[in-house]
Design an enzyme around this catalytic site. Structure first.
Site: not given
Ligand code: THU
Length: 131
Positions: A44, A56, A91
């Protein structure tokens, strides 16, 4: 042996709700609790960027806010909008959130490109020497 296929399918469904107008990178996650319940989540984003929440953490915070504290596995799927899903790894911030609630050697992180193509890690694999 866990049914990773079902968990991955659930993550793909959650990805449909991804709100990612800034990065156009769409992520879905499905978190399996030890009692068998599943919480899903999507990323989001926010126009101020900083408040963005990863898929996550969305799943974890939904689960913890409803009283769940024991977790078995999380499936993660993601990739650029309009393209085939790519490998998507959690991340550092999400790994740290996992460390708060999960056993590093038992908790499974399932990174998937499809229901059949996936890689399984322990939290220890992805966050060694954790705080
Ligand atoms: N993002 C995630 O939701 N999970 C991950 O494991 C890596 C990154 C999202 C955060 C952001 O909205 C987009 O991916 C680009 O970084």
């Amino acid at each position: 042996m866990l049914d990773y296929g079902k968990l991955i399918r659930c993550a793909f469904q959650a990805r449909e709700f991804s709100y990612s107008p800034y990065s156009h990178f769409r992520v879905g996650a499905a978190l399996l609790c030890k009692d068998g319940t599943v919480y899903d989540g999507c990323n989001i984003e926010n126009r101020a960027y900083g408040p963005t929440n990863c898929a996550e953490r969305t799943a974890f915070f939904k689960a913890v806010s409803e009283g769940r504290r024991e977790f078995e596995a999380i499936a993660i799927v993601g990739g650029a909008e309009g393209e085939e899903p790519d490998w998507c790894y959690p991340c550092g911030v999400c790994r740290q959130v996992m460390a708060e609630f999960c056993d590093a050697d038992d908790f499974r992180i399932v990174c998937a490109k499809s229901e059949r193509e996936y890689k399984v890690y322990t939290l220890r694999d992805l966050l060694p020497e954790m705080f």
